[in-house]
Design an enzyme around this catalytic site. Structure first.
Site, PDB file in Angstrom:
ATOM      1  N   ARG A   1       0.811  -1.205   0.000  1.00 23.77           N
ATOM      2  CA  ARG A   1       0.000   0.000   0.000  1.00 23.77           C
ATOM      3  C   ARG A   1       0.852   1.266   0.000  1.00 23.77           C
ATOM      4  O   ARG A   1       2.009   1.271   0.405  1.00 23.77           O
ATOM      5  CB  ARG A   1      -0.982  -0.003   1.165  1.00 23.77           C
ATOM      6  CG  ARG A   1      -0.425   0.302   2.536  1.00 23.77           C
ATOM      7  CD  ARG A   1      -1.562   0.275   3.561  1.00 23.77           C
ATOM      8  NE  ARG A   1      -1.095   0.621   4.884  1.00 23.77           N
ATOM      9  CZ  ARG A   1      -1.881   0.687   5.956  1.00 23.77           C
ATOM     10  NH1 ARG A   1      -3.167   0.403   5.840  1.00 23.77           N
ATOM     11  NH2 ARG A   1      -1.402   1.018   7.136  1.00 23.77           N
TER      12      ARG A   1
ATOM     13  N   ARG B   1       3.971   4.879   4.284  1.00 19.19           N
ATOM     14  CA  ARG B   1       4.085   5.179   5.707  1.00 19.19           C
ATOM     15  C   ARG B   1       5.315   4.512   6.309  1.00 19.19           C
ATOM     16  O   ARG B   1       5.653   3.381   5.962  1.00 19.19           O
ATOM     17  CB  ARG B   1       2.838   4.695   6.452  1.00 19.19           C
ATOM     18  CG  ARG B   1       1.568   5.404   6.058  1.00 19.19           C
ATOM     19  CD  ARG B   1       0.396   4.799   6.805  1.00 19.19           C
ATOM     20  NE  ARG B   1      -0.862   5.427   6.431  1.00 19.19           N
ATOM     21  CZ  ARG B   1      -2.060   5.004   6.849  1.00 19.19           C
ATOM     22  NH1 ARG B   1      -2.129   3.940   7.635  1.00 19.19           N
ATOM     23  NH2 ARG B   1      -3.153   5.620   6.474  1.00 19.19           N
TER      24      ARG B   1
ATOM     25  N   ARG C   1       2.074  -4.051  15.307  1.00 22.14           N
ATOM     26  CA  ARG C   1       0.792  -3.350  15.332  1.00 22.14           C
ATOM     27  C   ARG C   1      -0.377  -4.330  15.389  1.00 22.14           C
ATOM     28  O   ARG C   1      -1.366  -4.093  16.084  1.00 22.14           O
ATOM     29  CB  ARG C   1       0.668  -2.445  14.105  1.00 22.14           C
ATOM     30  CG  ARG C   1       1.620  -1.260  14.115  1.00 22.14           C
ATOM     31  CD  ARG C   1       1.625  -0.549  12.781  1.00 22.14           C
ATOM     32  NE  ARG C   1       0.341   0.080  12.506  1.00 22.14           N
ATOM     33  CZ  ARG C   1      -0.028   0.500  11.301  1.00 22.14           C
ATOM     34  NH1 ARG C   1       0.769   0.318  10.260  1.00 22.14           N
ATOM     35  NH2 ARG C   1      -1.186   1.097  11.129  1.00 22.14           N
TER      36      ARG C   1
END
Length: 229
Positions: free
Chosen positions: A129, A163, A174
């Site tokens: 992504r 990111r 995460r």
């Protein structure tokens, strides 16, 4: 209609929230985007949370609660048709604070939507992504590219990036944190006064199919509101 979206990083919360925002004129409150904007601006808040985000850890409750309280204070005056919460609450303390904020404005959550995705699928998604550097809307090189190559669908910007917290080891950390959070957060809603408002959807399906599931949930939530009235 006031909606809370719950799901792991990479589940597609941003994609679905944008769809709901455009379709129903809801106000989208994405706390992750708020934090990343502050980091990019190098504001005092951004400097405080940058290292925390890089490690894939949770920003302290008091910081997140203060951020959302400021945003929630403007919702009533803007006459929105509803809001979408994305990224908050993440803990029981945040959920309790949110209920207090809503009660103070004579508001309530109408649907708590849990987006279920397998961990391995999440890792695959996140590794491909990228995002618009202006509005931070998220895309995926495998299945969700901009409609016009090189131009953001949401704001029209032409610069993209990845990111810092999308690295493999950070993603796994995460996910571990997310599962720990949800195991404590979901019972708050599933066994409390909102237990009939919790809906699970299969977020591993194609984007359009997830749209359809959301539409079905909104219909059920709207019917429940009418029954209460």
């Amino acid at each position: 209609m006031n909606i809370l979206l719950i799901g792991p990083p990479g589940a597609g919360k941003g994609t679905q929230a944008l769809y709901l925002e455009k379709t129903y004129d809801f106000q989208w409150l994405a706390t992750g985007d708020i934090l990343r904007n502050e980091v990019a601006k190098e504001s005092p808040l951004g400097k405080n949370v940058a290292a925390i985000l890089d490690r894939g850890e949770l920003v302290p409750d008091h910081t997140m609660i203060d951020i959302l309280r400021q945003r929630m204070a403007t919702i009533g005056s803007q006459h929105q048709k509803g809001f979408i919460l994305d990224g908050f609450p993440r803990t029981k303390a945040q959920a309790s604070a949110l209920e207090a904020m809503l009660d103070a404005q004579h508001m309530t959550l109408d649907a708590i939507i849990v987006m279920d995705v397998e961990d391995e699928d999440i890792i695959q998604r996140i590794s491909h992504r990228f995002h618009c550097t202006q509005c931070h809307y998220v895309y995926n090189a495998l299945f969700h590219k901009p409609r016009r190559e090189g131009r953001c669908d949401r704001c029209g910007a032409t610069t993209f990036g990845q990111r810092r917290d999308d690295k493999g080891d950070v993603v796994r950390h995460r996910l571990k944190s997310y599962h720990k959070e949800v195991s404590a957060l979901l019972p708050f809603y599933e066994h409390g006064k909102s237990k009939k408002k919790v809906f699970h959807i299969d977020a591993m399906q194609a984007i359009r199919d997830v749209h359809a599931q959301l539409e079905h949930v909104l219909l059920r939530a709207e019917e429940s509101k009418r029954c209460v009235k």
